[in-house]
Design a protein around this motif. Structure first.
Motif, PDB file in Angstrom:
ATOM      1  N   VAL A  78      31.165  43.264  44.524  1.00 53.10           N
ATOM      2  CA  VAL A  78      31.929  44.442  44.112  1.00 53.10           C
ATOM      3  C   VAL A  78      32.788  44.094  42.898  1.00 53.10           C
ATOM      4  CG1 VAL A  78      32.012  45.431  46.444  1.00 53.10           C
ATOM      5  CG2 VAL A  78      33.858  43.956  45.674  1.00 53.10           C
ATOM      6  N   THR A  79      33.224  45.132  42.197  1.00 52.99           N
ATOM      7  CA  THR A  79      34.114  44.953  41.062  1.00 52.99           C
ATOM      8  C   THR A  79      35.549  45.092  41.539  1.00 52.99           C
ATOM      9  OG1 THR A  79      32.452  45.848  39.576  1.00 52.99           O
ATOM     10  CG2 THR A  79      34.719  45.812  38.769  1.00 52.99           C
ATOM     11  N   ARG A  80      36.367  44.111  41.186  1.00 52.94           N
ATOM     12  CA  ARG A  80      37.788  44.121  41.513  1.00 52.94           C
ATOM     13  C   ARG A  80      38.538  43.870  40.219  1.00 52.94           C
ATOM     14  NH1 ARG A  80      37.308  45.733  46.445  1.00 52.94           N
ATOM     15  NH2 ARG A  80      37.435  44.326  48.190  1.00 52.94           N
ATOM     16  N   GLY A  81      39.327  44.823  39.804  1.00 49.93           N
ATOM     17  CA  GLY A  81      40.062  44.648  38.554  1.00 49.93           C
ATOM     18  C   GLY A  81      39.097  44.507  37.397  1.00 49.93           C
ATOM     19  N   LEU A  82      39.203  43.402  36.680  1.00 53.12           N
ATOM     20  CA  LEU A  82      38.351  43.183  35.514  1.00 53.12           C
ATOM     21  C   LEU A  82      37.124  42.332  35.826  1.00 53.12           C
ATOM     22  CD1 LEU A  82      41.117  42.486  32.855  1.00 53.12           C
ATOM     23  CD2 LEU A  82      39.888  44.625  33.269  1.00 53.12           C
ATOM     24  N   GLY A  83      36.973  41.895  37.067  1.00 50.90           N
ATOM     25  CA  GLY A  83      35.852  41.015  37.390  1.00 50.90           C
ATOM     26  C   GLY A  83      35.117  41.435  38.637  1.00 50.90           C
ATOM     27  N   GLU A  84      34.105  40.653  38.961  1.00 48.82           N
ATOM     28  CA  GLU A  84      33.316  40.896  40.157  1.00 48.82           C
ATOM     29  C   GLU A  84      33.589  39.794  41.165  1.00 48.82           C
ATOM     30  OE1 GLU A  84      29.344  43.159  38.775  1.00 48.82           O
ATOM     31  OE2 GLU A  84      29.429  41.027  38.248  1.00 48.82           O
ATOM     32  N   VAL A  85      33.488  40.161  42.440  1.00 45.36           N
ATOM     33  CA  VAL A  85      33.690  39.212  43.532  1.00 45.36           C
ATOM     34  C   VAL A  85      32.626  39.461  44.597  1.00 45.36           C
ATOM     35  CG1 VAL A  85      36.175  38.912  43.193  1.00 45.36           C
ATOM     36  CG2 VAL A  85      35.364  40.714  44.702  1.00 45.36           C
ATOM     37  N   PHE A  86      32.339  38.421  45.366  1.00 46.83           N
ATOM     38  CA  PHE A  86      31.509  38.546  46.556  1.00 46.83           C
ATOM     39  C   PHE A  86      32.472  38.710  47.725  1.00 46.83           C
ATOM     40  CE2 PHE A  86      28.840  35.936  43.721  1.00 46.83           C
ATOM     41  CZ  PHE A  86      27.722  36.759  43.673  1.00 46.83           C
ATOM     42  N   VAL A  87      32.243  39.725  48.559  1.00 41.45           N
ATOM     43  CA  VAL A  87      33.170  40.040  49.648  1.00 41.45           C
ATOM     44  C   VAL A  87      32.451  40.030  50.982  1.00 41.45           C
ATOM     45  CG1 VAL A  87      34.722  41.807  50.575  1.00 41.45           C
ATOM     46  CG2 VAL A  87      34.527  41.504  48.107  1.00 41.45           C
ATOM     47  N   TRP A  88      33.093  39.416  51.968  1.00 36.55           N
ATOM     48  CA  TRP A  88      32.698  39.518  53.365  1.00 36.55           C
ATOM     49  C   TRP A  88      33.987  39.704  54.154  1.00 36.55           C
ATOM     50  CZ3 TRP A  88      33.695  36.568  57.810  1.00 36.55           C
ATOM     51  CH2 TRP A  88      33.012  37.010  58.951  1.00 36.55           C
ATOM     52  N   LYS A  89      34.070  40.848  54.823  1.00 36.48           N
ATOM     53  CA  LYS A  89      35.306  41.234  55.527  1.00 36.48           C
ATOM     54  C   LYS A  89      36.466  41.151  54.542  1.00 36.48           C
ATOM     55  CE  LYS A  89      33.790  40.671  60.215  1.00 36.48           C
ATOM     56  NZ  LYS A  89      34.170  40.366  61.541  1.00 36.48           N
ATOM     57  N   LYS A  90      37.499  40.369  54.836  1.00 38.47           N
ATOM     58  CA  LYS A  90      38.653  40.293  53.929  1.00 38.47           C
ATOM     59  C   LYS A  90      38.597  39.089  53.000  1.00 38.47           C
ATOM     60  CE  LYS A  90      41.740  42.874  56.874  1.00 38.47           C
ATOM     61  NZ  LYS A  90      43.046  42.981  57.494  1.00 38.47           N
ATOM     62  N   ARG A  91      37.532  38.312  53.089  1.00 37.65           N
ATOM     63  CA  ARG A  91      37.387  37.109  52.265  1.00 37.65           C
ATOM     64  C   ARG A  91      36.648  37.455  50.976  1.00 37.65           C
ATOM     65  NH1 ARG A  91      37.482  32.522  50.084  1.00 37.65           N
ATOM     66  NH2 ARG A  91      36.347  30.714  50.830  1.00 37.65           N
TER      67      ARG A  91
END
Length: 103
Positions: free
Chosen positions: A61-74
């Motif tokens: 997903v995109t968060r702010g200006l970058g992308e992250v891999f998310v699982w639950k809250k991590r």
């Protein structure tokens, strides 16, 4: 069975991922995919390959200006290296399953 043998020869390994205990999950490095048998032989992807976060399939997903891999809250930053690893995993797995590579 030939597909599974090709996967093992390419260093893909089975992994147990909840809630996918009844299908085949294969891992290589920090990436994994959920596979299912195809009538008449072979395997198919049930979902797009994913980066593992704490041993679980993540969503990019995109968060702010970058992308992250998310699982639950991590969350884990989707660095160029991690994105390259996931792309390589996707291409290699597609070749092993005799699927056209995703662009």
């Amino acid at each position: 069975m030939q597909v599974v043998e090709r996967l093992f020869a390419a260093f893909f390994r089975p992994i147990a991922i909840s809630p996918y205990e009844n299908v085949l999950c294969m891992r290589k490095g920090d990436c994994a995919a959920v596979l299912a048998p195809v009538p008449g032989g072979g395997l198919k992807l049930l979902a797009p390959p994913s980066f593992l976060v704490d041993g679980n399939l993540s969503v990019k997903v995109t968060r702010g200006l970058g992308e992250v891999f998310v699982w639950k809250k991590r969350e884990v930053a989707a660095t160029p290296e991690k994105l390259q690893e996931l792309d390589s995993f996707r291409r290699e797995l597609s070749e092993m399953l005799d699927l056209p590579p995703k662009q």
